[in-house]
Design a protein around this motif. Structure first.
Motif, PDB file in Angstrom:
ATOM      1  N   ILE A  55       0.829  -1.199   0.000  1.00 31.58           N
ATOM      2  CA  ILE A  55       0.000   0.000   0.000  1.00 31.58           C
ATOM      3  C   ILE A  55       0.869   1.256   0.000  1.00 31.58           C
ATOM      4  CG2 ILE A  55      -1.618   1.390   1.338  1.00 31.58           C
ATOM      5  CD1 ILE A  55      -2.937  -1.152   2.272  1.00 31.58           C
ATOM      6  N   VAL A  56       1.839   1.291   0.910  1.00 33.72           N
ATOM      7  CA  VAL A  56       2.686   2.480   1.023  1.00 33.72           C
ATOM      8  C   VAL A  56       3.584   2.617  -0.201  1.00 33.72           C
ATOM      9  CG1 VAL A  56       4.516   3.591   2.361  1.00 33.72           C
ATOM     10  CG2 VAL A  56       2.614   2.465   3.533  1.00 33.72           C
ATOM     11  N   ASP A  57       4.203   1.508  -0.640  1.00 37.35           N
ATOM     12  CA  ASP A  57       5.081   1.565  -1.808  1.00 37.35           C
ATOM     13  C   ASP A  57       4.341   2.077  -3.041  1.00 37.35           C
ATOM     14  OD1 ASP A  57       7.105   0.605  -0.280  1.00 37.35           O
ATOM     15  OD2 ASP A  57       7.170  -1.395  -1.185  1.00 37.35           O
ATOM     16  N   ASP A  58       3.163   1.522  -3.278  1.00 36.05           N
ATOM     17  CA  ASP A  58       2.440   1.891  -4.488  1.00 36.05           C
ATOM     18  C   ASP A  58       1.810   3.270  -4.396  1.00 36.05           C
ATOM     19  OD1 ASP A  58       3.237  -0.473  -5.501  1.00 36.05           O
ATOM     20  OD2 ASP A  58       1.287  -1.444  -5.447  1.00 36.05           O
ATOM     21  N   LEU A  59       1.514   3.710  -3.181  1.00 35.97           N
ATOM     22  CA  LEU A  59       1.039   5.078  -3.002  1.00 35.97           C
ATOM     23  C   LEU A  59       2.122   6.068  -3.433  1.00 35.97           C
ATOM     24  CD1 LEU A  59      -1.411   6.668  -1.914  1.00 35.97           C
ATOM     25  CD2 LEU A  59      -0.258   6.708   0.301  1.00 35.97           C
ATOM     26  N   LEU A  60       3.367   5.785  -3.078  1.00 35.20           N
ATOM     27  CA  LEU A  60       4.481   6.636  -3.488  1.00 35.20           C
ATOM     28  C   LEU A  60       4.671   6.607  -4.999  1.00 35.20           C
ATOM     29  CD1 LEU A  60       7.013   5.686  -0.658  1.00 35.20           C
ATOM     30  CD2 LEU A  60       5.900   7.903  -0.952  1.00 35.20           C
ATOM     31  N   VAL A  61       4.570   5.417  -5.596  1.00 32.56           N
ATOM     32  CA  VAL A  61       4.721   5.297  -7.049  1.00 32.56           C
ATOM     33  C   VAL A  61       3.615   6.060  -7.769  1.00 32.56           C
ATOM     34  CG1 VAL A  61       4.648   3.675  -8.985  1.00 32.56           C
ATOM     35  CG2 VAL A  61       5.948   3.103  -6.932  1.00 32.56           C
ATOM     36  N   LEU A  62       2.388   5.909  -7.295  1.00 29.32           N
ATOM     37  CA  LEU A  62       1.261   6.608  -7.913  1.00 29.32           C
ATOM     38  C   LEU A  62       1.435   8.115  -7.806  1.00 29.32           C
ATOM     39  CD1 LEU A  62      -1.646   6.469  -9.142  1.00 29.32           C
ATOM     40  CD2 LEU A  62      -2.487   6.577  -6.801  1.00 29.32           C
ATOM     41  N   ALA A  63       1.828   8.582  -6.627  1.00 25.26           N
ATOM     42  CA  ALA A  63       2.001  10.019  -6.428  1.00 25.26           C
ATOM     43  C   ALA A  63       3.105  10.565  -7.314  1.00 25.26           C
ATOM     44  CB  ALA A  63       2.314  10.308  -4.958  1.00 25.26           C
ATOM     45  N   HIS A  64       4.222   9.861  -7.382  1.00 23.41           N
ATOM     46  CA  HIS A  64       5.327  10.317  -8.229  1.00 23.41           C
ATOM     47  C   HIS A  64       4.905  10.361  -9.688  1.00 23.41           C
ATOM     48  CE1 HIS A  64       9.035   9.712 -10.650  1.00 23.41           C
ATOM     49  NE2 HIS A  64       9.548  10.558  -9.771  1.00 23.41           N
ATOM     50  N   GLY A  65       4.143   9.384 -10.130  1.00 30.43           N
ATOM     51  CA  GLY A  65       3.704   9.343 -11.513  1.00 30.43           C
ATOM     52  C   GLY A  65       2.792  10.490 -11.903  1.00 30.43           C
TER      53      GLY A  65
END
Length: 470
Positions: free
Chosen positions: A82-92
């Protein structure tokens, strides 16, 4: 690290096409819509569109979580993903800040993109403490501390880019709120000539930063790009023959060949104490992250007086107000007049998306607000003085997530210390009189710089009214 943003919330989706739908914002007919949040108002200038990808993402998350919550407890959720992909989504999405906000029955996740907050998703309240704990672990913060504010930092790679994240956790009434400031390596320090300064203003800044001593001040509210402007100036000045030292809170971007000191209240390393130490380190150029108090102001001014080039920020509304503000901090007028070289007051406005521009009529209500807030003569000069006008807008596309805007630029006023301005400082003239004199001497105000950019199709009148007024 780079895994599906939907799958990270605990459900493996049936097809990769659904994953692509969530990432890139095309809604599927099969998605059941949840209750939508009211779009944030863009001040008096108009409303802000919520990107369609966030609407689709939020709908998917709500549906998936409703299904998942019926079968498993919160402890069984894949919190790491959840946390990892939240960061990836936000960066994207070019997000500058992620807000994880606890409420009585839910946790709200929001992204700030180009200065505007967007509601992205809601998660069950039972997950909130697990999310916060994961962020604390990554940031090397105390997981057993829940009643005090904590600040930390983490780093993660995505698509070959090293992304630093500044973490702030503070206790609020329903738990701990987390804000993650994303500092992408590819966007760290931009060139001084690409920030958005008008050619005349850029020439003033370039001329004055080459002086061996004096003070360059960047002013404006929080989030107006002041530190980025100073970093851009340091990038120009950073060479092998100078010693550059900074005292910052926090150190947002690391620069080669620059000695950067982080303020640390626990060891009583304040701006003032750090600055006192810096002047004993044989510096040529000093950057003070912010002048907050009388002691820091006096040391900074004295440093500029004794042969150092000092760059700093100050919280004032415009350039002229900076001078009385320094006087209020106890700096004698003669020192202000003799050390301050340039004051830059600035704001950030969203840029019209270049992929979906169109000409259309400006809303009559927006023009009415503009006539109330801005100079009628100035509006007439730039084509907005009549009852109707046309301007460049973004109609919304995949590139800008249907918002009509992509990226930001600066609107600014640059006040150079000339002899007439120095004489007014010595006479303790008020800020209004100093500003009027500076305009007569050729200074372009923030409002006028904004209208120029509206006329040129760079931004919109709504954006200008949102962030600046006379």
């Amino acid at each position: 690290m780079e895994v599906s943003c939907a799958r990270c919330f605990g459900i493996s989706l049936a097809t990769e096409s659904t994953i692509a739908t969530m990432r890139f914002g095309k809604k599927k007919d099969s998605v059941k819509k949840g209750k939508q949040e009211t779009p944030h108002a863009a001040g008096k200038g108009g409303a802000v569109k919520v990107p369609s990808s966030f609407t689709a993402f939020g709908d998917e998350v709500r549906m998936l979580m409703a299904e998942h919550a019926a079968t498993e407890s919160a402890e069984d959720w894949p919190i790491v993903k959840i946390v990892d992909d939240l960061l990836v989504l936000a960066h994207g999405h070019g997000t500058s800040d992620i807000h994880i906000e606890p409420y009585e029955e839910r946790t709200l996740i929001r992204f700030r993109i180009d200065g505007i907050l967007h509601d992205v998703a809601e998660v069950p309240r039972a997950l909130h403490d697990l999310l916060t704990t994961r962020v604390k672990i990554l940031s090397r913060l105390r997981t057993d501390e829940h009643a005090a504010a904590q600040d930390g930092k983490l780093r993660f790679p995505v698509n070959g880019d090293k992304v630093d994240v500044r973490v702030s956790i503070v206790p609020v009434i329903h738990g701990e709120k987390t804000v993650l400031r994303i500092l992408s390596e590819s966007e760290r320090v931009i060139a001084l000539d690409t920030i958005g300064f008008a050619p005349h203003d850029l020439a003033i800044i370039q001329r004055n930063i080459q002086r061996p001593w004096g003070m360059i001040l960047a002013t404006g509210p929080t989030g107006s790009g002041k530190t980025s402007t100073l970093y851009a100036a340091l990038k120009v000045l950073n060479s092998t023959d100078v010693n550059i030292s900074t005292i910052e809170d926090p150190v947002e971007y690391e620069m080669e060949r620059v000695n950067q000191i982080q303020v640390n209240p626990r060891t009583e390393l304040t701006f003032a104490k750090g600055l006192r130490s810096i002047v004993r380190q044989d510096p040529d150029i000093i950057m003070v992250g912010e002048i907050r108090d009388e002691e820091t102001a006096k040391i900074a001014v004295n440093s500029a007086m004794t042969g150092h080039l000092v760059l700093s920020t100050l919280h004032t509304n415009d350039a002229a107000t900076t001078l009385p503000r320094l006087a209020d901090m106890g700096v004698p007028p003669f020192l202000i007049a003799s050390t301050v070289s340039v004051v830059i007051a600035q704001r950030l406005v969203r840029r019209v998306c270049e992929q979906c521009t169109e000409q259309r009529a400006v809303d009559a209500g927006v023009l009415a607000v503009a006539r109330e807030q801005l100079s009628p003569a100035m509006l007439k000069t730039y084509g907005f003085g009549a009852a109707s006008a046309t301007a460049t807008y973004g109609r919304g596309c995949g590139e800008c997530q249907d918002s009509g805007y992509r990226g930001r630029t600066m609107i600014a006023e640059v006040m150079e210390m000339t002899d007439p301005i120095r004489a007014m400082i010595m006479s303790r003239e008020n800020a209004s009189a100093i500003a009027a004199k500076a305009v007569k001497l050729g200074m372009t105000t923030i409002a006028e710089d904004g209208l120029r950019k509206v006329q040129a199709g760079v931004t919109t009148l709504e954006e200008l009214l949102r962030v600046a007024q006379e």
